[in-house]
Design an enzyme around this catalytic site. Sequence first.
Site, PDB file in Angstrom:
ATOM      1  N   ALA A  12      10.873 -54.110 -29.828  1.00 13.44           N
ATOM      2  CA  ALA A  12      11.740 -54.535 -28.727  1.00 13.44           C
ATOM      3  C   ALA A  12      11.185 -55.782 -28.054  1.00 13.44           C
ATOM      4  CB  ALA A  12      11.870 -53.406 -27.710  1.00 13.44           C
ATOM      5  N   ALA A  13      10.665 -56.701 -28.870  1.00 20.08           N
ATOM      6  CA  ALA A  13      10.075 -57.912 -28.290  1.00 20.08           C
ATOM      7  C   ALA A  13      11.081 -59.054 -28.185  1.00 20.08           C
ATOM      8  CB  ALA A  13       8.867 -58.347 -29.115  1.00 20.08           C
ATOM      9  N   ARG A  18      21.557 -63.796 -26.169  1.00 18.01           N
ATOM     10  CA  ARG A  18      23.028 -63.734 -26.207  1.00 18.01           C
ATOM     11  C   ARG A  18      23.615 -62.717 -25.222  1.00 18.01           C
ATOM     12  NH1 ARG A  18      23.800 -63.151 -32.477  1.00 18.01           N
ATOM     13  NH2 ARG A  18      21.572 -62.716 -32.343  1.00 18.01           N
ATOM     14  N   GLN A  78       3.730 -58.140 -28.148  1.00 23.21           N
ATOM     15  CA  GLN A  78       3.706 -59.130 -29.234  1.00 23.21           C
ATOM     16  C   GLN A  78       3.862 -60.494 -28.568  1.00 23.21           C
ATOM     17  OE1 GLN A  78       7.225 -59.478 -31.624  1.00 23.21           O
ATOM     18  NE2 GLN A  78       6.109 -60.240 -33.422  1.00 23.21           N
ATOM     19  N   ASN A 363      37.642 -22.677   4.923  1.00 21.49           N
ATOM     20  CA  ASN A 363      38.762 -23.570   4.634  1.00 21.49           C
ATOM     21  C   ASN A 363      38.626 -24.823   5.488  1.00 21.49           C
ATOM     22  OD1 ASN A 363      41.320 -24.864   4.512  1.00 21.49           O
ATOM     23  ND2 ASN A 363      42.225 -22.934   3.824  1.00 21.49           N
ATOM     24  N   ALA A 366      42.739 -30.780   6.148  1.00 16.17           N
ATOM     25  CA  ALA A 366      42.909 -32.174   5.724  1.00 16.17           C
ATOM     26  C   ALA A 366      42.280 -33.125   6.731  1.00 16.17           C
ATOM     27  CB  ALA A 366      44.385 -32.487   5.580  1.00 16.17           C
ATOM     28  N   TYR A 373      25.821 -39.465   9.953  1.00 18.41           N
ATOM     29  CA  TYR A 373      24.936 -40.633   9.996  1.00 18.41           C
ATOM     30  C   TYR A 373      25.168 -41.397  11.291  1.00 18.41           C
ATOM     31  CZ  TYR A 373      22.773 -44.917   8.057  1.00 18.41           C
ATOM     32  OH  TYR A 373      21.986 -46.004   7.804  1.00 18.41           O
ATOM     33  N   SER A 391      42.799 -29.413  10.711  1.00 13.09           N
ATOM     34  CA  SER A 391      42.934 -30.765  10.171  1.00 13.09           C
ATOM     35  C   SER A 391      42.467 -31.831  11.144  1.00 13.09           C
ATOM     36  CB  SER A 391      44.405 -31.029   9.841  1.00 13.09           C
ATOM     37  OG  SER A 391      44.795 -30.152   8.818  1.00 13.09           O
TER      38      SER A 391
HETATM   39  C1  UD1 Z   1      16.547 -57.136 -39.685  1.00 12.78           C
HETATM   40  C2  UD1 Z   1      16.079 -56.923 -41.124  1.00 12.78           C
HETATM   41  C3  UD1 Z   1      17.281 -56.916 -42.055  1.00 12.78           C
HETATM   42  C4  UD1 Z   1      18.260 -55.824 -41.631  1.00 12.78           C
HETATM   43  C5  UD1 Z   1      18.642 -56.002 -40.162  1.00 12.78           C
HETATM   44  C6  UD1 Z   1      19.423 -54.797 -39.695  1.00 12.78           C
HETATM   45  C7  UD1 Z   1      13.861 -57.910 -41.281  1.00 12.78           C
HETATM   46  C8  UD1 Z   1      13.087 -59.093 -41.758  1.00 12.78           C
HETATM   47  N1  UD1 Z   1      15.177 -57.949 -41.477  1.00 12.78           N
HETATM   48  O1  UD1 Z   1      17.128 -58.428 -39.649  1.00 12.78           O
HETATM   49  O2  UD1 Z   1      16.882 -56.669 -43.388  1.00 12.78           O
HETATM   50  O3  UD1 Z   1      19.404 -55.861 -42.458  1.00 12.78           O
HETATM   51  O4  UD1 Z   1      17.460 -56.115 -39.336  1.00 12.78           O
HETATM   52  O5  UD1 Z   1      19.881 -55.015 -38.411  1.00 12.78           O
HETATM   53  O6  UD1 Z   1      13.294 -56.979 -40.799  1.00 12.78           O
HETATM   54  N2  UD1 Z   1      11.614 -58.160 -33.374  1.00 12.78           N
HETATM   55  C9  UD1 Z   1      10.431 -58.214 -32.671  1.00 12.78           C
HETATM   56  N3  UD1 Z   1       9.526 -59.183 -32.937  1.00 12.78           N
HETATM   57  C10 UD1 Z   1       9.736 -60.113 -33.898  1.00 12.78           C
HETATM   58  C11 UD1 Z   1      10.936 -60.077 -34.624  1.00 12.78           C
HETATM   59  C12 UD1 Z   1      11.850 -59.080 -34.348  1.00 12.78           C
HETATM   60  O7  UD1 Z   1      10.197 -57.362 -31.789  1.00 12.78           O
HETATM   61  O8  UD1 Z   1       8.853 -60.967 -34.082  1.00 12.78           O
HETATM   62  C13 UD1 Z   1      12.572 -57.106 -33.076  1.00 12.78           C
HETATM   63  C14 UD1 Z   1      13.855 -57.672 -32.488  1.00 12.78           C
HETATM   64  O9  UD1 Z   1      13.803 -57.660 -31.079  1.00 12.78           O
HETATM   65  C15 UD1 Z   1      14.907 -56.747 -33.021  1.00 12.78           C
HETATM   66  C16 UD1 Z   1      14.334 -56.237 -34.327  1.00 12.78           C
HETATM   67  O10 UD1 Z   1      12.970 -56.502 -34.288  1.00 12.78           O
HETATM   68  O11 UD1 Z   1      15.105 -55.634 -32.177  1.00 12.78           O
HETATM   69  C17 UD1 Z   1      14.994 -56.874 -35.533  1.00 12.78           C
HETATM   70  O12 UD1 Z   1      14.787 -58.256 -35.533  1.00 12.78           O
HETATM   71  P1  UD1 Z   1      15.933 -59.265 -35.884  1.00 12.78           P
HETATM   72  O13 UD1 Z   1      15.390 -60.634 -35.763  1.00 12.78           O
HETATM   73  O14 UD1 Z   1      17.151 -58.927 -35.139  1.00 12.78           O
HETATM   74  O15 UD1 Z   1      16.149 -58.943 -37.434  1.00 12.78           O
HETATM   75  P2  UD1 Z   1      17.443 -59.232 -38.298  1.00 12.78           P
HETATM   76  O16 UD1 Z   1      17.472 -60.660 -38.657  1.00 12.78           O
HETATM   77  O17 UD1 Z   1      18.619 -58.641 -37.649  1.00 12.78           O
END
Ligand code: UD1
Length: 452
Positions: A12-13, A18, A78, A363, A366, A373, A391
């Site tokens: 989740a890095a 978007r 990361q 009861n 209305a 408060y 009421s």
């Molecule tokens: C990735 C897969 C792809 C798959 C797709 C499904 C890889 C290389 N590719 O592609 O095969 O079909 O998911 O959705 O794994 N993230 C980090 N650090 C990083 C890179 C990514 O935390 O350095 C996290 C992103 O926040 C994301 C997840 O890893 O939640 C996936 O990364 P993303 O870049 O979206 O991979 P895709 O290109 O979608």
Amino acid sequence: MSQRSCLSVILAAGEGTRMKSAMPKVLHPIAGLPMVAHVVKAAEAAGSGDLALVIGHGAEEMRKAAAKFAPKAATFVQEKRLGTAHAVLAARDAISRGYDDILVMFGDTPLIDPDALSVARRKLAEGAAVVVVGFRTPNPSGYGRLIERGGKLVAIREEKDCSEEEKKITFCNGGLMAVAGGQALKLLEAVGNKNAKGEYYLTDIVEIAGMQGLVVVATQASFENALGINNRAELAEAEGIWQTRRRRQAMLDGVTLIVPETVFFSHDTEIGADTVVEPNVWFGPGVKIATGAKIHAFSHIEGATIASNCDIGPFARLRPGADLKQKAKVGNFCEVKQATIEEGAKVNHLTYIGDARVGAGANIGAGTITCNYDGYSKFFTDIGEGAFVGSNSSLVAPVTIGKGGYIASGSVITESVPNDALAFGRARQRTLPGKGKELRERFASAAAAKKK
Ligand code: UD1
Ligand code: CA
């Protein structure tokens, strides 16, 4: 399988630009719960007790949130976003503690089915070193393709690195992977970044494992397991799928939803059999409903506990701390907050009950308001069993209405009322015979004089 130890690494890095949000992407909620917490729940449901959360963007906010939805998770930052393999390696210290199974999931892919994870873990138990959870789609663009040879998975090719022939493959990487704990670090460290994006791809461990003679397996699950959220339109799509699943589950559990697509559940809604929910009802977090309740149209309910056979709405608002005992009624345009409505009590029309107890069988007429408060503090109103509140009364807290107390309509009650007493809190009526007619005539002639 339950004896096998398991670590889930949740990536989740990502920045999530978007989403156009000040909040990290994976904290945006689905059914009232951050999307990454749905991933955590799926991991836990698949028996993965230990969690490693790889964070980057918005690390402080992420840590704070994780303390709530995954208090036992270890977080790893990361620093540079160099690819999914690099991200998994950020959790090296957790992985090297030694696990039988390592699951890798994405924090922005919230609809993961725990069964898909369990199947992957089973394959590890059967001897696989790497398990890829794939899905089939007629529109594979953007996904890594699963390259099979002789029915065996030999590689995953990212879209940008695919040949024209490979692009036609419709079997894709859903992003879920299971790796044998003993092999994980060795495989991840062998990953390079010589590809179109210059990233360290997690997906490369498939080919690396194959070359080392390790067993690599692809399983197949539904597309939803791979649904990644990148913008708010996809967030709404995931919410929609989640709600559809939950509604179906509620109905299979014995709840009638007359128009299911207009009823919205939270991640933690509990709702018992024989409850009937009319159209356009919203359940916020923390709602527990026993059996046989009727929830009429356009009700908004959160943080409320509702015992069996209650009757709510239409247009009722139950706020946190509303505690309705059996057969209680809260009718149209009533709001209840931090209050107990005891068995069989009725709050039927246009009323606010806050910081209060309404005794059994009481009861409430209305337009009754508990004035709880004063602009600084909240005060309690206690209404006894079988009381009757006429009421349009205001009950100025702190105040107690005794058992069987009777409040005349239109009263402002500022002093407590003993059991069975009758209280008037309003001016006495005066009636002047003939005076209405006299007044009308006086006003009419004054108006006529003005016109001249
Ligand atoms: C990735 C897969 C792809 C798959 C797709 C499904 C890889 C290389 N590719 O592609 O095969 O079909 O998911 O959705 O794994 N993230 C980090 N650090 C990083 C890179 C990514 O935390 O350095 C996290 C992103 O926040 C994301 C997840 O890893 O939640 C996936 O990364 P993303 O870049 O979206 O991979 P895709 O290109 O979608
Ligand atoms: Ca993605």
